[in-house]
Design a protein around this motif. Sequence first.
Motif, PDB file in Angstrom:
ATOM      1  N   TYR A  51      69.195  85.376  37.474  1.00 22.77           N
ATOM      2  CA  TYR A  51      68.493  86.365  36.428  1.00 22.77           C
ATOM      3  C   TYR A  51      67.319  86.255  34.937  1.00 22.77           C
ATOM      4  N   ILE A  52      68.648  85.038  34.544  1.00 23.61           N
ATOM      5  CA  ILE A  52      67.823  84.087  33.273  1.00 23.61           C
ATOM      6  C   ILE A  52      66.493  84.544  33.387  1.00 23.61           C
ATOM      7  N   SER A  53      65.543  83.496  34.657  1.00 22.57           N
ATOM      8  CA  SER A  53      64.074  83.203  34.476  1.00 22.57           C
ATOM      9  C   SER A  53      63.336  84.438  33.807  1.00 22.57           C
ATOM     10  N   ARG A  54      63.688  85.681  35.155  1.00 24.19           N
ATOM     11  CA  ARG A  54      63.509  86.687  34.394  1.00 24.19           C
ATOM     12  C   ARG A  54      63.213  87.287  33.367  1.00 24.19           C
ATOM     13  N   ALA A  56      63.832  86.120  30.854  1.00 26.03           N
ATOM     14  CA  ALA A  56      63.364  85.602  29.479  1.00 26.03           C
ATOM     15  C   ALA A  56      62.249  85.444  29.590  1.00 26.03           C
ATOM     16  N   LEU A  57      61.099  85.709  30.692  1.00 26.03           N
ATOM     17  CA  LEU A  57      60.012  85.832  30.274  1.00 26.03           C
ATOM     18  C   LEU A  57      59.480  87.521  30.637  1.00 26.03           C
ATOM     19  N   TYR A  58      60.306  88.151  30.679  1.00 26.11           N
ATOM     20  CA  TYR A  58      60.158  89.939  30.332  1.00 26.11           C
ATOM     21  C   TYR A  58      59.843  89.543  28.798  1.00 26.11           C
ATOM     22  N   GLY A  59      61.068  89.103  28.148  1.00 26.55           N
ATOM     23  CA  GLY A  59      61.174  88.783  26.849  1.00 26.55           C
ATOM     24  C   GLY A  59      60.655  88.264  25.931  1.00 26.55           C
ATOM     25  N   MET A  60      59.691  87.397  26.500  1.00 25.68           N
ATOM     26  CA  MET A  60      58.732  86.455  25.652  1.00 25.68           C
ATOM     27  C   MET A  60      57.327  87.443  26.143  1.00 25.68           C
ATOM     28  N   GLY A  61      57.014  88.044  26.894  1.00 25.84           N
ATOM     29  CA  GLY A  61      56.352  88.944  27.564  1.00 25.84           C
ATOM     30  C   GLY A  61      56.223  89.391  26.135  1.00 25.84           C
TER      31      GLY A  61
END
Length: 66
Positions: A51-54, A56-61
Amino acid sequence: MAIVNVLTPSVVVANHMGDGTIASFIITIYTIGSMVMGFLFCAIFKAFKRYISRFALYGMGKLINE
């Protein structure tokens, strides 16, 4: 991390939050916290590898939208 070590004393003194001793304590706590998180990173990565990519993308968003 170098910028934290350089600017922390001036921010602490300029804002009347303490003296050099307090600034040194803040830098020490920050350094210890960084070391602990560095040690825990491997375990966290192994646990949430899928789930790391998810995350990271959520945090950046969230950062971009704020």
